[in-house]
Design a protein around this motif. Structure first.
Motif, short mmCIF file in Angstrom:
data_model
loop_
_atom_site.label_atom_id
_atom_site.label_comp_id
_atom_site.label_asym_id
_atom_site.label_seq_id
_atom_site.Cartn_x
_atom_site.Cartn_y
_atom_site.Cartn_z
N UNK A 237 0.72 -1.07 -0.08
CA UNK A 237 0.04 0.08 -0.14
C UNK A 237 0.88 1.23 0.07
N UNK A 238 2.07 1.05 0.42
CA UNK A 238 2.91 2.24 0.15
C UNK A 238 3.32 2.97 -0.96
N UNK A 239 3.00 1.89 -1.93
CA UNK A 239 3.11 2.50 -3.42
C UNK A 239 1.93 3.69 -3.85
N UNK B 69 1.53 11.20 -3.48
CA UNK B 69 2.43 12.21 -2.91
C UNK B 69 3.24 12.86 -4.06
N UNK B 70 3.54 12.28 -5.14
CA UNK B 70 4.21 12.80 -6.31
C UNK B 70 2.94 13.57 -7.29
N UNK C 184 11.10 10.76 -18.67
CA UNK C 184 10.19 9.74 -18.96
C UNK C 184 9.14 9.71 -20.08
N UNK C 185 8.62 10.88 -20.16
CA UNK C 185 7.41 11.37 -21.25
C UNK C 185 7.94 11.33 -22.54
N UNK D 8 3.79 9.03 -17.16
CA UNK D 8 5.10 9.21 -16.68
C UNK D 8 5.13 9.35 -15.07
N UNK D 9 4.38 10.08 -14.45
CA UNK D 9 4.41 10.26 -12.96
C UNK D 9 4.26 8.90 -12.50
N UNK D 10 3.38 8.17 -13.05
CA UNK D 10 3.08 6.86 -12.29
C UNK D 10 4.35 6.00 -12.34
N UNK D 11 5.10 5.98 -13.59
CA UNK D 11 6.12 5.25 -13.83
C UNK D 11 7.17 5.85 -12.87
N UNK D 12 7.54 7.09 -12.68
CA UNK D 12 8.60 7.65 -11.88
C UNK D 12 8.16 7.46 -10.44
#
Length: 831
Positions: free
Chosen positions: A103-105, A111-112, A130-131, A151-155
């Motif tokens: 769940x910390x993911x 947060x990002x 990344x984008x 890209x934010x999810x990947x990062x």
């Protein structure tokens, strides 16, 4: 002990030749199928369960009749199997991210995204990069905002994984710190206090059984110089002046020539392998031993001392089997709490739990092999010379204790006699391993024998329904305890299956116990299982007023299945030969079990003395009085602070312990004796700490010897070291789950612990368990064939030594005995 027979073993599997037969008429085939579906003799029970449909071919076509009950059972079993697979996958994810949580993911992602919403870039431009590198198809199908979100999810995921790796690295560093063990009680350093705080922070989330495995450090390789120095110090009190000078010369020659070469190979293995000792220890100490494992390797565990929860044999078997299967469920689901150093948050390796159930040791010509199956829905049962398969699951449901009792009672009531050669077949597992291997390859690799042997070897565990009464009972409770120990250690030499990971013995009067094979794990693992089993049986499952198991019974359960055998005269002759070897070994064992009730660890700890150091020094005094001298002494210490760690040897006979024993036996002044005792106890504690933290002597020398054999070089020093006999082999049986036993309200539920056979022909084996505050139970073994040993006499010497040392330390000038020391970890013997 001396190890020989090195090299790889080539296994040749014997395949049965296919036989051709003339096909019978179709009418015979169809009528036979129907008869199989409708009949229910024991020999047809397996086929009866397996058939889920019936069919008949007629001139009008094929008439297909489905058995919906059978199909429902297949569906339930399959559903259980898939649930277990999903649970394993879920546990892999949870373990893989520990000490974080899955769940910390989500927390990191939120947060990002929140910081991005506030017009801030926490990635310092990485999200934009990344984008830019997203596939062209995503650029076409997603809007600019969608590309940014992806890209934010990947990062976020990459950041989350990086944090996990960093946390695991930090946890591994923290678990590699062992200086806390060498600090005096009440004098904890600032470094250790900070270390404890950080360790608690990283261990705060509830871990699974195997959560710490990848974070445990690897066992370090000690330096040659340190090992040789400690070895020479350990043998100094046992050798005369010229003998010690000769051994010192051999050690110096080894260090300056062959030692460094062998050490380089060993360090290379330590870099490559998870544990540089454990695989060789398992193979060369256990699996390559060609002598009987009964008595020589297997060990036993006992029931409660004063209490037998029920006198109904089938009921005790029902609750015991149920408790064991509940424990297996916890192991499979990883719901057990990881074992820890008592009184701390420091985890211990749990790798030995993996092969606890569904495991057997199969014999080979040069080496045995441990076989482990993922799951098993049945147990193998032996009673009055017959073998049975007892299914413990029905349509994916674990049978209730009362249902298992009912099935066991069916076995007890079965009047059928043993088949020719069946009654004493288990003696094959009690005799020499080569003979058992040859017979197995020739006569148990095909046909009915192969199928029946598969049932025993694939079973969750083995159960013996013994026809005798055992326990502390009648007019001779002391003698009955000794007979109880011998029964658990070897029985009749044919009514146990010594190859199974463990066997449960349930006696006619309801007493029980276990016999465990040693190669797959050490006794703390088995002791943990047995504690849970006894507590669950007595306090959770319980019994009705008339002594029967609780729960309902499904009367439609199929009967337990008799196992069929075809035992030719050649096999029966080998069974008799193996039984003769085993019987001679069993008759030679002298067992003595006694509870020491005069005082226990409560009185000892009031004198600020480690109970284990007190017991070990008492054993040294007892041996000196019994044999008139000192001997090489083995005390097992665990190395489970390291990944896949097993045991290390504490050489309890030291210069300091010998000085104390000589002074006390020689009648020197009490104050001088007390000072020598303090020095000897502190020395023992330090030896124990070194062994636990990877700086022991014997496993390092053992591995150097193995390397020398692989290189084809001889070392007179190593050969002599590994041939030295351990005439006093000792261990402490751990009591790890005190929360399961309420000894204040139920003081009669006291564990007897367990024991093992003597390691040396002219020596003693001593196992002890510290129970509560006021009792220590001892198990002493030796051999009748040695005129110099007597287990009962040695037991009396132990009691006398206990009382004499306590009197010495409790005299007016000796009440402040010695500075405190850290809690003593639990141990168990390794042969």
């Amino acid at each position: 002990m001396e190890i020989d027979v090195f090299g790889m073993n080539t296994h040749t599997r014997v395949h049965a030749h296919a036989h051709t037969h003339t096909l019978p008429p179709l009418s015979w085939f169809t009528s036979s199928v129907v008869s199989v579906c409708c009949s229910s003799p024991p020999e047809m029970a397996e086929a009866h369960q397996a058939v889920a449909f019936q069919f008949t071919i007629t001139p009008e076509g094929m008439d297909l009749q489905l058995s919906y009950q059978a199909l429902h059972q297949i569906y339930r079993s399959g559903l259980r199997s898939w649930k277990k697979r999903i649970s394993r996958m879920q546990n892999r994810v949870i373990k893989g991210v520990y000490p974080a949580s899955p769940s910390s993911w989500l927390f990191v992602v939120i947060a990002i995204l929140a910081t991005m919403y506030m017009r801030s870039d926490p990635s310092m431009g990485l999200i934009a990069k990344i984008q830019q590198h997203l596939p062209l198809s995503l650029h076409v199908s997603l809007s600019s905002q969608g590309q940014t979100m992806l890209s934010a999810l990947v990062f976020s995921t990459l950041l989350w994984l990086s944090v996990i790796l960093a946390l695991r690295f930090c946890l591994k560093l923290l678990l590699s710190y062992h200086r806390w063990m060498f600090e005096k009680h009440g004098r904890t350093s600032t470094t250790t206090k900070v270390w404890v705080t950080l360790l608690r922070l990283l261990s705060g989330r509830k871990p699974l059984l195997y959560s710490y495995q990848t974070s445990l450090p690897h066992l370090p390789v000690p330096t040659i110089k340190d090992t040789l120095s400690r070895y020479l110090e350990s043998v100094q009190p046992l050798l005369t002046g010229p003998g010690f000078e000769r051994m010192t010369g051999l050690a110096n020659q080894f260090e300056s020539s062959l030692g460094n070469r062998l050490q380089r190979y060993l360090k290379l293995k330590a870099l490559w392998a998870t544990n540089y000792v454990s695989d060789w220890w398992e193979e060369y100490i256990y699996l390559r031993s060609r002598g009987p494992i009964m008595v020589n390797s297997n060990y036993y565990g006992m029931d409660f001392l004063y209490v037998t929860p029920t006198s109904v044999q089938a009921a005790r078997a029902g609750n015991t089997i149920t408790a064991l299967l509940l424990y297996r469920r916890k192991v499979n689901r990883e719901e057990l709490k990881p074992s820890r150093v008592p009184g701390t948050v420091i985890p211990l390796c749990a790798a030995q739990c993996e092969r606890m159930f569904n495991t057997t040791r199969t014999p080979g010509i040069e080496t045995d092999v441990l076989q482990h199956w993922q799951d098993s829905e049945f147990v193998a049962v032996y009673h009055r010379g017959r073998f049975f398969r007892l299914w413990v699951y029905q349509a994916g449901r674990l049978l209730s204790p009362r249902e298992i009792q009912s099935q066991v009672q069916r076995i007890l009531d079965d009047p059928s006699p043993p088949q020719p050669g069946e009654e004493k077949l288990g003696a094959l597992t009690a005799g020499d391993r080569v003979a058992w291997s040859e017979v197995r390859k020739r006569h148990f690799c095909a046909g009915v024998n192969r199928r029946s042997l598969d049932v025993i070897e694939r079973a969750a565990f083995f159960v013996t329904l013994d026809e005798e009464d055992q326990g502390m009972r009648g007019d001779d409770p002391a003698g009955n305890l000794d007979r109880y120990a011998k029964s658990l250690l070897h029985g009749k030499c044919y009514d146990r299956w010594f190859d199974k990971s463990f066997s449960i013995i349930v006696y006619k009067n309801g007493k029980n116990g276990l016999n465990a094979e040693h190669s797959w794990a050490d006794a703390p693992t088995v002791a943990h299982l047995w504690e849970y089993t006894l507590a669950t049986d007595a306090f959770q499952l319980g019994y009705t007023e008339d002594g029967h198991c609780k729960g309902e019974v499904d009367r439609s359960l199929p009967h337990p299945q008799r196992l069929l055998w075809d035992i030719p005269s050649e096999v029966q002759a080998q069974v008799s030969s193996s039984l003769a070897v085993a019987q001679q070994l069993a008759d030679d064992v002298d067992c003595h079990v006694f509870p020491f009730r005069d005082f226990g660890k409560g009185r000892i700890k009031k004198l600020r003395i480690s109970p284990d150091a007190f017991i070990q020094l008492s054993l040294q005094l007892a041996y000196y009085r019994d044999r008139g001298g000192f001997c090489l002494t083995y005390e097992a210490s665990m190395t489970r602070l390291f990944r896949e760690g097993r045991t290390e040897t504490v050489r309890s006979c030291s210069n300091e312990s010998c000085d104390f024993v000589k002074a006390l036996a020689g009648g020197e002044e009490e104050e001088h004796c007390r000072q020598l005792f303090r020095r000897a106890a502190e020395k023992h504690q330090n030896l124990y700490r070194l062994a636990m933290t990877g700086d022991g002597i014997d496993r390092h020398l053992f591995c150097l010897y193995v390397v020398s054999k692989y290189l084809g070089v001889d070392s007179p020093f190593l050969k002599e070291v590994l041939s030295e006999p351990w005439r006093l082999s000792t261990s402490q049986t751990p009591l790890q789950q005190m929360e399961l036993f309420d000894l204040k309200n139920n003081p009669e539920f006291i564990s007897l612990g367990g024991g093992f056979g003597p390691v040396a022909d002219d020596g003693y084996g001593v196992s002890y368990i510290i129970v509560g505050e006021d009792m220590i139970n001892f198990h002493v073994s030796s051999k009748h064939s040695c005129s110099g040993t007597d287990s009962h006499r040695f037991g009396q010497q132990i009691s006398r030594a206990f009382k004499d040392i306590l009197a010495l330390l409790s005299s007016p000038d000796g009440k402040a005995a010695m500075p405190g020391s850290p809690p003593q970890p639990h141990t168990k013997k390794a042969l």
